[in-house]
Design an enzyme around this catalytic site. Sequence first.
Site, PDB file in Angstrom:
ATOM      1  CB  SER A  84      -0.908  -0.026   1.226  1.00 45.78           C
ATOM      2  OG  SER A  84      -1.823   1.033   1.180  1.00 45.78           O
ATOM      3  CE  LYS A 126      -3.997   6.712  -2.979  1.00 48.31           C
ATOM      4  NZ  LYS A 126      -5.388   6.184  -3.034  1.00 48.31           N
TER       5      LYS A 126
END
EC number: 6.5.1.2
Length: 676
Positions: A84, A118
């Site tokens: 992550s 993102k």
Amino acid sequence: MTLEEARKRVNELRDLIRYHNYRYYVLADPEISDAEYDRLLRELKELEERFPELKSPDSPTEQVGARPLEATFRPVRHPTRMYSLDNAFNFDELKAFEERIERALGREGPFAYTVEHKVDGLSVNLYYEDGVLVYGATRGDGEVGEEVTQNLLTIPTIPRRLKGVPERLEVRGEVYMPVEAFLRLNEELEERGERIFKNPRNAAAGSLRQKDPRITAKRGLRATFYALGLGLEEVEREGVATQFALLHWLKEKGFPVEHGYARAVGAEGVEAVYQDWLKKRRALPFEADGVVVKLDELALWRELGYTARAPRFAIAYKFPAEEKETRLLDVVFQVGRTGRVTPVGILEPVFLEGSEVSRVTLHNESYIEELDIRIGDWVLVHKAGGVIPEVLRVLKERRTGEERPIRWPETCPECGHRLLKEGKVHRCPNPLCPAKRFEAIRHFASRKAMDIQGLGEKLIERLLEKGLVKDVADLYRLRKEDLVGLERMGEKSAQNLLRQIEESKRRGLERLLYALGLPGVGEVLARNLAARFGNMDRLLEASLEELLEVEEVGELTARAILETLKDPAFRDLVRRLKEAGVEMEAKEKGGEALKGLTFVITGELSRPREEVKALLRRLGAKVTDSVSRKTSYLVVGENPGSKLEKARALGVPTLTEEELYRLLEARTGKKAEELV
């Protein structure tokens, strides 16, 4: 806070975060917003740093996502772990990230970074052997994901075969649903009274987990790729030394790569890119919840390595959460053109993403039951897809006991006719309902439909009140003497409106099908139906099997369309439109004069934009809403928007409207007037 108090809170937070991880990663059905989740994780991280003795390797701060506990697809172990990202929420935290890099490398910056949007979607891993795709899988907990190969292959831009790549290769990216596809999907689900998706990320995750790939294929998913797992070192040995170069390498190998990435030097340079992109966030065709900042030099990645959860060389710099708390004051019910009754929440006004929000759709009965929302509740609102105000969740902890349940009316709020209930959908069956007539005419005249300029809501209301029109076919029987004398309607205005109505007869089958509001038929499906059947007569005689052959048509939609096509009232409406001279043939394709070219339009043109788009498509071009490196030309009208700036940055050629028509003439041998 004492150690025992901290221990108790840490355990509470871990249980809470694990629960929300499961909702988010496994069920694709989160109960809280990303911002709320980030706050919980941040609180846990701060407590673990303050009380190091409470740290644990099984803490959510040391893990990624959630293992697919009850997977409906085969679990697969990733050859290399998928990590992550840690988050930064302001410039100070971004600066702290750079300072950690300086300390770890033992040298001062500034360093070069690659900055990428993102994209808010679902992380996936594609595994290739000898250039052949073996499988594709979701991230899962970072070590074990779910195989979703067949569903991934419904995304046409994902390559099945590669040339000139390492023997074993992992390519990482994000599957997402464009905002336009998300809004269209929710509209269809709402119309059927089904549960809608809260945001494009959930819609993408739910679509990728469908057991039937045919359903996934109709959802309009897209993918973007940005990283390698296995095979990265071999690619580096070929001379790819930076993340910026790696993105170019991925594009050369045929992978879709999100076009808006940039290089920046130092935290200050990253901040400048971040602020620029934050302003342009809502112009993107996808949801982005921040930017990803990566050290550009790949060799430094190995020096810095990873924590248990995330790389030390990259960070997600999140955009501010655009959510507001307010109260639901009341609920009113509106009747749409199909007779469907929709609840609309009246809110205490709040300012959200540049505009005041005082009303919010509550969609249907399923949505209200799922939220357990009541009049008087405090709610958290945001803009779904950055466009439509929506309730994110009910703040039940703030209830006082005075809240009231939402009661559905038994009769139509517009005409008083008793409502019918079809599953979770309430409908007014009265064909003479004034609200249904008003909405049907308003939609018919709208810009993307028949584009009758000057026929606004107030005028439609007056025409209905005076009995001058009862349905859309009556528009073509209006005379100047009918209009002159209506409020704010002089002789010149009447002539202009009648000219617009006359011109609308030539819009073609595609626009007409969209204008008539067939169930489940938006712009894309109207285009597909027109291309498949060619004229209205053939469509009226279509069978269920023929409708199912049309791209984007599922069984429920096909049956609903067929029922409408066989309806005597609909056939009579079509007959009267034809008698009035409305064209019911698909516009001539015009050959392949512009085949292979992609156009984007910005600014105001002398002709209606939808007309120009339709012309370009008829000549074989693709028309999109956003500029990318794949754009062939940006057509620039008066008062252009941010697309022009983006085109210049990407080196995309621009055309004035006049230059566009000269290009069309050169390619077709006809003037624009002959082509329209």
